[in-house]
Design a protein around this motif. Sequence first.
Motif, short mmCIF file in Angstrom:
data_model
loop_
_atom_site.label_atom_id
_atom_site.label_comp_id
_atom_site.label_asym_id
_atom_site.label_seq_id
_atom_site.Cartn_x
_atom_site.Cartn_y
_atom_site.Cartn_z
N UNK A 171 47.18 -60.66 -23.55
CA UNK A 171 48.08 -59.56 -23.25
C UNK A 171 47.35 -58.24 -23.50
N UNK A 172 47.29 -57.41 -22.48
CA UNK A 172 46.62 -56.11 -22.57
C UNK A 172 47.66 -55.03 -22.33
N UNK A 173 47.78 -54.11 -23.28
CA UNK A 173 48.81 -53.08 -23.20
C UNK A 173 48.21 -51.69 -23.35
N UNK A 174 48.37 -50.89 -22.29
CA UNK A 174 47.94 -49.49 -22.30
C UNK A 174 46.50 -49.32 -22.77
N UNK A 175 45.64 -50.21 -22.33
CA UNK A 175 44.23 -50.18 -22.77
C UNK A 175 43.50 -48.99 -22.15
N UNK A 176 42.98 -48.15 -23.01
CA UNK A 176 42.20 -46.99 -22.58
C UNK A 176 40.89 -46.98 -23.34
N UNK A 177 39.80 -46.76 -22.61
CA UNK A 177 38.48 -46.68 -23.22
C UNK A 177 37.77 -45.43 -22.71
N UNK A 178 37.43 -44.54 -23.64
CA UNK A 178 36.73 -43.31 -23.29
C UNK A 178 35.38 -43.31 -23.99
N UNK A 179 34.33 -43.18 -23.22
CA UNK A 179 32.98 -43.09 -23.78
C UNK A 179 32.59 -41.63 -23.94
N UNK A 180 31.88 -41.33 -25.01
CA UNK A 180 31.31 -40.01 -25.20
C UNK A 180 29.87 -40.02 -24.70
N UNK A 181 29.54 -39.10 -23.84
CA UNK A 181 28.21 -39.04 -23.22
C UNK A 181 27.51 -37.77 -23.69
N UNK A 182 26.30 -37.95 -24.22
CA UNK A 182 25.51 -36.81 -24.66
C UNK A 182 24.37 -36.56 -23.67
N UNK A 183 24.29 -35.37 -23.16
CA UNK A 183 23.24 -35.01 -22.20
C UNK A 183 22.58 -33.71 -22.63
N UNK A 184 21.29 -33.61 -22.33
CA UNK A 184 20.55 -32.39 -22.68
C UNK A 184 20.40 -31.51 -21.45
N UNK A 185 20.79 -30.27 -21.58
CA UNK A 185 20.58 -29.30 -20.51
C UNK A 185 19.17 -28.75 -20.66
N UNK A 186 18.24 -29.28 -19.87
CA UNK A 186 16.84 -28.89 -20.02
C UNK A 186 16.53 -27.60 -19.27
N UNK A 187 15.76 -26.77 -19.89
CA UNK A 187 15.25 -25.57 -19.25
C UNK A 187 13.75 -25.50 -19.47
N UNK A 188 13.04 -25.09 -18.46
CA UNK A 188 11.58 -24.99 -18.56
C UNK A 188 11.19 -23.72 -19.33
N UNK A 189 10.36 -23.89 -20.33
CA UNK A 189 9.79 -22.76 -21.05
C UNK A 189 8.29 -22.99 -21.16
N UNK A 190 7.54 -22.44 -20.20
CA UNK A 190 6.12 -22.75 -20.13
C UNK A 190 5.97 -24.22 -19.80
N UNK A 191 5.24 -24.93 -20.66
CA UNK A 191 5.04 -26.36 -20.45
C UNK A 191 6.03 -27.21 -21.25
N UNK A 192 6.87 -26.52 -22.02
CA UNK A 192 7.77 -27.24 -22.90
C UNK A 192 9.20 -27.19 -22.36
#
Length: 266
Positions: free
Chosen positions: A9-30
């Motif tokens: 029996x499955x009732x009101x099953x909700x699954x939310x994943x948290x996603x971590x992403x990096x907003x990369x910006x170029x600074x020279x070679x780094x």
Amino acid sequence: MTSDNPKIRIENATKVFTVLEREDTETGRRKKGKVVKSTLTALKNVNMTVMPREVVLVIGPSGSGKSTLLRCINRLEDLTSGSISIDDTCVTDPKVDIRLVREEAGMVFQSFNLFLHLSTLDNVALAPIVVKKIEKRKARSMAKKLLARVGLEDKVESYPSQLSGGQQQRVAIARALAMNPKVMLFDEPTSALDPEMIKEVLDVMLSLAEEGMTMLVVSHEMGFAKAAANRVIFMDEGEIVEEGPPKELFESPETKRAKRFLEHIL
């Protein structure tokens, strides 16, 4: 199928994943940038039941929440909200023993996950010995019977590397059965197999269905659905969009989304 209380029996099953992403910006070679947190909702208030001895097939596009649903039943993932019960046990209760949950809900994955250094016999016998504390000789005797049940009585001393993909998946099924589960969960068990090996795995699953095993199966094997499934559930974007008997859903889907999907796989 029976008129008994639901096995799952499955009732009101909700699954939310948290996603971590990096907003990369170029600074020279780094590269540098801040980490941005976002969410992904894999299941949205899913309600469903699986009755004793029922075989339910779950279909849907990639990312629709099918595998997440199985993983939450087996407690490989925890729900964000809602509940899942097997018989009278609420398996999503934080206080429940996860080992007991996984005894009750045997799971077979796309990949076989066998221990390469163990024979097929020892792969099947290991969990009953370690988890259920069954005496080794008794566990190995039971493992032999289960390997015979999946047509591998002549492979008890073989190692996974000596087996075909279909044979390895049948060992994985025997391993799940060794815990004497109340339900069996199959997560696309034939998707990693060559076409000629698919039938041998589906034949084992069909025999389990005929023996009355309660099964929840994520797969697009329509032949198995027509032969064994009592009901087919179509999921999309984390929700159950449509469900019904295989013939009815395949031939006359009610929703445009299900119709579009089935046109690609039938």
